[in-house]
Design an enzyme around this catalytic site. Structure first.
Site, PDB file in Angstrom:
ATOM      1  N   ASP A 175       2.335   2.061   3.369  1.00 50.15           N
ATOM      2  CA  ASP A 175       3.183   1.070   4.055  1.00 50.15           C
ATOM      3  C   ASP A 175       4.655   1.340   3.859  1.00 50.15           C
ATOM      4  O   ASP A 175       5.474   0.935   4.687  1.00 50.15           O
ATOM      5  CB  ASP A 175       3.001  -0.349   3.481  1.00 50.15           C
ATOM      6  CG  ASP A 175       1.598  -0.861   3.572  1.00 50.15           C
ATOM      7  OD1 ASP A 175       0.870  -0.411   4.458  1.00 50.15           O
ATOM      8  OD2 ASP A 175       1.246  -1.728   2.747  1.00 50.15           O
TER       9      ASP A 175
ATOM     10  N   ASP B 259     -11.442 -10.843  10.029  1.00 50.73           N
ATOM     11  CA  ASP B 259     -10.324 -11.069   9.120  1.00 50.73           C
ATOM     12  C   ASP B 259      -9.039 -11.208   9.936  1.00 50.73           C
ATOM     13  O   ASP B 259      -8.454 -10.216  10.353  1.00 50.73           O
ATOM     14  CB  ASP B 259     -10.240  -9.861   8.165  1.00 50.73           C
ATOM     15  CG  ASP B 259      -9.429 -10.144   6.925  1.00 50.73           C
ATOM     16  OD1 ASP B 259      -9.001 -11.291   6.745  1.00 50.73           O
ATOM     17  OD2 ASP B 259      -9.233  -9.215   6.127  1.00 50.73           O
TER      18      ASP B 259
ATOM     19  N   HIS C  88       0.886  -1.181   0.000  1.00 48.79           N
ATOM     20  CA  HIS C  88       0.000   0.000   0.000  1.00 48.79           C
ATOM     21  C   HIS C  88       0.915   1.219   0.000  1.00 48.79           C
ATOM     22  O   HIS C  88       1.974   1.174   0.641  1.00 48.79           O
ATOM     23  CB  HIS C  88      -0.814   0.106   1.288  1.00 48.79           C
ATOM     24  CG  HIS C  88      -1.872  -0.918   1.484  1.00 48.79           C
ATOM     25  ND1 HIS C  88      -1.746  -1.946   2.384  1.00 48.79           N
ATOM     26  CD2 HIS C  88      -3.089  -1.059   0.938  1.00 48.79           C
ATOM     27  CE1 HIS C  88      -2.837  -2.676   2.373  1.00 48.79           C
ATOM     28  NE2 HIS C  88      -3.681  -2.173   1.503  1.00 48.79           N
TER      29      HIS C  88
HETATM   30  C1  XLS Z   1      -7.899  -6.277   3.978  1.00 55.04           C
HETATM   31  C2  XLS Z   1      -7.344  -6.550   2.677  1.00 55.04           C
HETATM   32  C3  XLS Z   1      -6.166  -5.705   2.267  1.00 55.04           C
HETATM   33  C4  XLS Z   1      -5.878  -5.902   0.811  1.00 55.04           C
HETATM   34  C5  XLS Z   1      -5.052  -4.852   0.205  1.00 55.04           C
HETATM   35  O1  XLS Z   1      -8.727  -6.997   4.486  1.00 55.04           O
HETATM   36  O2  XLS Z   1      -7.037  -7.917   2.622  1.00 55.04           O
HETATM   37  O3  XLS Z   1      -5.086  -5.997   3.072  1.00 55.04           O
HETATM   38  O4  XLS Z   1      -5.276  -7.144   0.572  1.00 55.04           O
HETATM   39  O5  XLS Z   1      -5.604  -3.584   0.374  1.00 55.04           O
HETATM   40 NI    NI Z   2      -7.960  -9.371   4.314  1.00 59.21          NI
END
Ligand code: XLS
Ligand code: NI
Ligand code: NI
Length: 437
Positions: A103, A306, A100
């Site tokens: 990052d 997640d 990103h």
């Molecule tokens: C979040 C997402 C993110 C994407 C990239 O849940 O997985 O990390 O992979 O923006």
């Molecule tokens: Ni994710």
């Protein structure tokens, strides 16, 4: 150059008998599986966000893991993070990375600063890429962290947020092009809604499509030949996300005519949040010709959010690799790792071990998937199950040469009989047998 991980050696393949946790037991990159080297099947990409940035913070408490790289918050720290990342990628054998915008550089007070910081750090990263041969898989923009995106980015009701998102994506795409990325990901973290009571869904979706069109046009006219991906996720952080799952995203891609530019980046944990298996999502993309890339992180399904864990379930990676082999590989993408550290896993070795175990889990999955295909019993069972459509009235259905009247006549001529078994027990038994043979 300073060594950031002196306790982590170059990870080598030592074979299944090895007890060395800092070695591959199954990922042997030059070993051939179905005629191709493992590293060609498994193009692993290292994800910066959880790989280098996440420090263990959760809703209930702060970080547990040292991510300072011996520096205070500054450009020096951003550079140290890049140095450390390339060291870790080289030691663990990653050939690709993904990022990103936020990052890879130091914190930016505003969009103008982010642009400057990104220009600086991408020059720096390019030096590392040239030295190590590590390539960029894909880039993306973080359109969910900043308060300006509290109501969404490209689906925000506010033009200011929409324009800010356009600005950020333009710069993240420029960075991706500059570093030779093969893809660019859209992950719509805040593209959705928390209540329909304040939302014009139709307008927001049209606006999102207008946004993607502008991004694609900009990319194509600036030399980007790679693939754009939508990464579906049903919820979190918003209550409902527009890129809910692969089917929903395909409907969007088709409605707005994005088939030749956008494919799917499918994440395992997002699949389970949507109530699907990982392999289901890949199958849906594959049969629609829209399989792009894989975000290989795994769910802890019992907790219901997640968790972005490292892959550790061999049966799951086998069924994933089965789909990928049937697709003749990932033609447009990679297998990225978003292996987020567990909050209690606060030792520097844990990060590396997560990556090693994840890669080994995919290597085991690949080998098992190849065995399933070479063994042939499962494919044969599926083929036979539909054999009634190969001849006679069945063949006429497939060729579109029959109609309801003829089918009625055929049905009325039949005697009621018991149908063959679906034999799930037998098929699962084959997988277990192959797994341990
Ligand atoms: C979040 C997402 C993110 C994407 C990239 O849940 O997985 O990390 O992979 O923006
Ligand atoms: Ni994710
Ligand atoms: Ni992801």
């Amino acid at each position: 150059m300073k060594e950031y991980y002196p306790n982590i050696p170059k990870i080598e393949y030592e074979g299944p008998a090895s007890k060395n946790i800092l070695a591959f037991k199954h990922y042997n990159k030059d070993e051939k599986v179905m005629g191709k080297r493992m590293s060609e099947h498994l193009k692993f990409a290292f994800a910066f966000w959880h790989g280098m940035n996440y420090d263990g913070t959760d809703m209930f408490g702060g970080g547990t893991y040292d991510r300072t790289f011996g520096q205070k918050e500054s450009r020096e720290k951003a550079k140290a993070r890049i140095n450390a990342a390339f060291e870790l990628m080289q030691k663990t054998g990653f050939e690709y990375f993904c990022f990103h915008d936020v990052d890879i550089c130091e914190p930016s007070a505003n969009l103008a600063e982010l642009k400057t910081n990104l220009l600086y750090i991408t020059d720096y990263i390019k030096e590392h890429m040239a030295k190590t041969g590590i390539k960029l898989a894909w880039g993306t923009a973080n359109l969910f962290g900043a308060a300006r995106y509290q109501h969404g980015a490209a689906t925000s009701p506010y033009v200011e947020s929409y324009a800010a998102a356009a600005c950020q994506v333009k710069n993240a795409l420029d960075a991706t092009i500059k570093m030779g990325g093969i893809g660019y990901t859209f992950w719509g973290g805040r593209e959705g809604y928390d209540t329909l009571l304040n939302t014009n869904m139709e307008f927001e979706l049209d606006n999102l499509a207008r946004f993607y069109r502008m991004v694609i046009d900009y990319g194509r006219s600036n030399g980007f030949k790679g693939t754009f991906y939508i990464e579906p996720k049903p919820k979190e952080p918003t209550m409902h996300q527009y890129d809910f799952d692969v089917s929903t995203s395909i409907a969007f891609i088709q409605k707005y005519g994005f088939e030749s530019d956008i494919k799917l980046n499918i994440e395992g944990n997002h699949a389970s949040l949507a109530g699907h298996t990982f392999e289901h999502e890949i199958r849906v993309a594959r049969i629609n010709g829209l399989l792009g890339s894989i975000d290989a992180n795994h769910a802890e399904t019992l907790v219901g959010w997640d968790t972005d864990e490292f892959p550790k379930d061999v049966k799951s990676t086998a069924l994933v690799m089965y789909e990928i082999l049937k697709n003749n590989g990932l033609q447009y993408g990679v297998i990225n790792f978003d292996s987020k550290l567990r909050r209690p896993s606060s030792d520097e070795l844990d990060n590396a071990i997560g990556f090693i175990v994840g890669m080994d889990t995919f290597a085991l999955g690949l080998k098992l998937a190849a065995k399933i295909i070479e063994d042939g019993r499962i494919d044969e069972f599926v083929r036979n199950r539909y054999s009634g459509f190969n001849a006679g009235i069945g063949e006429k259905i497939v060729k579109g040469e029959t109609n309801l009247e003829e089918l009625e006549e055929y049905a009325l001529s039949l005697e009621e009989k018991r149908l063959p078994s679906g034999r799930q027990e037998y098929l699962n038994g084959i997988i277990n047998e192959l797994m341990f043979s």
